[in-house]
Design an enzyme around this catalytic site. Structure first.
Site, PDB file in Angstrom:
ATOM      1  N   ASP A   1       1.568 -25.275 -15.059  1.00  0.00           N
ATOM      2  CA  ASP A   1       0.983 -26.597 -14.809  1.00  0.00           C
ATOM      3  C   ASP A   1       0.998 -26.906 -13.301  1.00  0.00           C
ATOM      4  O   ASP A   1      -0.003 -27.342 -12.732  1.00  0.00           O
ATOM      5  CB  ASP A   1       1.798 -27.647 -15.582  1.00  0.00           C
TER       6      ASP A   1
ATOM      7  N   GLY B   1       9.055 -38.433 -25.444  1.00  0.00           N
ATOM      8  CA  GLY B   1       7.622 -38.282 -25.157  1.00  0.00           C
ATOM      9  C   GLY B   1       7.354 -37.746 -23.756  1.00  0.00           C
ATOM     10  O   GLY B   1       6.234 -37.798 -23.266  1.00  0.00           O
TER      11      GLY B   1
ATOM     12  N   GLU C   1       5.698 -32.189 -24.225  1.00  0.00           N
ATOM     13  CA  GLU C   1       4.856 -31.954 -25.396  1.00  0.00           C
ATOM     14  C   GLU C   1       5.602 -31.056 -26.381  1.00  0.00           C
ATOM     15  O   GLU C   1       6.601 -30.426 -26.012  1.00  0.00           O
ATOM     16  CB  GLU C   1       3.560 -31.254 -24.958  1.00  0.00           C
TER      17      GLU C   1
ATOM     18  N   LYS D   1      -2.273 -27.318 -10.439  1.00  0.00           N
ATOM     19  CA  LYS D   1      -2.398 -28.453  -9.510  1.00  0.00           C
ATOM     20  C   LYS D   1      -2.368 -27.971  -8.062  1.00  0.00           C
ATOM     21  O   LYS D   1      -3.118 -28.445  -7.212  1.00  0.00           O
ATOM     22  CB  LYS D   1      -1.271 -29.454  -9.764  1.00  0.00           C
TER      23      LYS D   1
ATOM     24  N   GLU E   1      -9.411 -36.943  -9.742  1.00  0.00           N
ATOM     25  CA  GLU E   1      -8.146 -37.500  -9.232  1.00  0.00           C
ATOM     26  C   GLU E   1      -7.030 -37.410 -10.281  1.00  0.00           C
ATOM     27  O   GLU E   1      -5.884 -37.103  -9.965  1.00  0.00           O
ATOM     28  CB  GLU E   1      -8.367 -38.973  -8.849  1.00  0.00           C
TER      29      GLU E   1
END
Ligand SMILES: NC(=O)c1ccc[n+]([C@@H]2O[C@H](COP(=O)([O-])OP(=O)(O)OC[C@H]3O[C@@H](n4cnc5c(N)ncnc54)[C@H](OP(=O)(O)O)[C@@H]3O)[C@@H](O)[C@H]2O)c1
Length: 428
Positions: free
Chosen positions: A202, A188, A191, A206, A130
């Site tokens: 990315d 933050g 990265e 997903k 998850e």
């Protein structure tokens, strides 16, 4: 009382937050799941590193792979990261040795998820992920359980908080890409090497996991992927003037038994729901029958949101049912056709920065005509000082390959000052 012995491997941002959460919430988790979670072992690369958690000496493993062999480990939580190396070794070995696995690792699942789920199934253990998709947004469990009744036609949305933060801040603060990226790093949200967030990889990982769950198919790498690095302030301002916002969206659609997966910056109407999702938030929209359209929105990353997802997986294992990782057994998952988007129809925004000379506009519109792409709207912004002109064209729906052909053809012209842009529009 039943007990479940856990090994947490990886104590970085996520692992150390989860460690603390499980210790602080042991009682309520036990009551809710009728089973006691015990953190029996942990491992990280550097034992001496300062961490803000209290680890007992006897909790440290000599070697992270020991967790896959030791008898008193039931569940391994992999929080190392990366598709290869130690994370891959750990998860393959854990499942082979009949340990349940929970992971937040989208890179690993999107690459090896089919193989891993087969092993989990053969060995009758759980493989839960998850936390690998959209952090705290409970989309995996929703697809596998809450929306199980539905035939899903389409899933899309904002699956990457960093790129959404960048695009929405460029818009709200009227700042350049590079300034917003350095803000995101300071806060933050990005990265130190944010390339996977910015180049669409990315989102692509997903999306592969989501589309496999939606369409009961094996994972498939046929994804059109384009990132956001080429989007500038002018595109954002142009989009606003035309009534749109620019978002990095992932789409997986089932059309005539073919699946299309795509990730690209998209112009989306500024009064749409997705356009209103700003900052690091994620949103997933599912179109299914009979449910209609369902939307889940929330924090897409960070230790708190990710821990929420991890604990959902851990609780599922504490409750004790063995589930197929991808909802169906490997025998029932299908090999569907995954098509390229070249023959799909999109309307698009094209931007050409040209030298300001007579005849150029008609040359460009001629190229559109030749490629059978009809123009819905054309805006020309001349800049007398720079002796240049910005031409923005919104097209009617046209085949993707023809839109790209135009881009290629115009790029070669001597009158072009910067690389032309093409951003697809979602106006469904
Ligand atoms: N950060 C997020 O917001 C977020 C959100 C969703 C999912 N995730 C996923 O969660 C996972 C962990 O991310 P993170 O941000 O926590 O990463 P991180 O801060 O870099 O932590 C990685 C951890 O793995 C440990 N490690 C590395 N090699 C190891 C080895 N050979 N044996 C044992 N431990 C080893 C490191 O040890 P040391 O501490 O000793 O260096 C560190 O504790 C990744 O898969 C990531 O994609 C992260």
């Amino acid at each position: 009382m039943r007990k479940l012995n856990i090994a947490i491997i990886g104590l970085g941002n996520i692992g150390s937050y989860l460690f603390k959460y499980l210790n602080d919430n042991k009682k309520i988790l036990t009551e809710k799941n009728n089973c006691l979670p015990i953190i029996k072992y942990v491992s990280a690369r550097n034992k001496k590193k300062k961490r803000n958690i209290k680890i007992k000496k006897n909790q440290w493993l000599k070697n992270y792979l020991d967790s896959t062999k030791i008898k008193d480990v039931d569940l391994i939580i992999e929080l190392i990261g990366g598709a290869e190396g130690p994370a891959k070794k750990l998860v393959f070995n854990a499942l082979k040795n009949k340990k349940h696995v929970v992971t937040a690792n989208k890179a690993l699942i999107s690459k090896y998820g089919d193989q891993l789920s087969k092993i989990a199934e053969q060995n009758k253990v759980n493989l839960e992920f998850e936390a690998a998709v959209c952090g705290g947004v409970p989309i995996i469990r929703s697809l596998k359980e809450g929306l199980i009744a539905n035939k899903i036609q389409k899933i899309y949305g904002i699956f990457n908080g960093t790129s959404n933060y960048i695009l929405s801040s460029m818009d709200k603060k009227s700042k350049d890409f590079s300034d917003v990226l350095s803000d995101a790093k300071k806060l933050g949200y990005a990265e130190s090497n944010p390339s996977a967030d910015l180049n669409g990889d990315d989102v692509s990982s997903k999306l592969k996991i989501l589309s496999s769950l939606c369409f009961n198919s094996f994972l498939n790498n046929n994804v059109y992927v384009e990132g956001i690095k080429h989007i500038d302030k002018t595109d954002i301002n142009n989009a606003n003037r035309l009534g749109y916002k620019i978002k990095l969206l992932g789409f997986a659609e089932l059309i005539n038994n073919k699946i299309y997966q795509r990730v690209h910056p998209t112009l989306i109407k500024n009064n749409s729901y997705v356009a209103s999702i700003d900052g690091v938030l994620n949103a997933v929209i599912v179109d299914g029958k009979p449910v209609g359209q369902s939307t889940i929105q929330g924090e897409g990353a960070g230790p708190a949101a990710t821990t929420s997802a991890l604990v959902s997986d851990i609780s599922s294992i504490l409750r004790g049912n063995i589930k197929f990782p991808f909802s169906l057994s490997s025998k029932e998952r299908k090999k569907l056709k995954f098509e390229k988007i070249l023959d799909r129809f999109f309307s698009a925004y094209l931007r050409f920065e040209v030298i300001d000379k007579p005849g150029i506009l008609s040359n460009i519109t001629n190229i559109f005509y030749k490629n059978k792409v009809s123009i819905k709207r054309l805006v020309q912004n001349p800049d007398k000082n720079k002796k240049s002109s910005s031409i923005i064209i919104i097209t009617h729906k046209s085949k993707d390959k023809f839109l790209n052909k135009i881009l290629k053809e115009v790029s070669k012209k001597k009158y072009i000052k910067h690389k032309p842009k093409l951003i697809r529009i979602d106006d469904n």
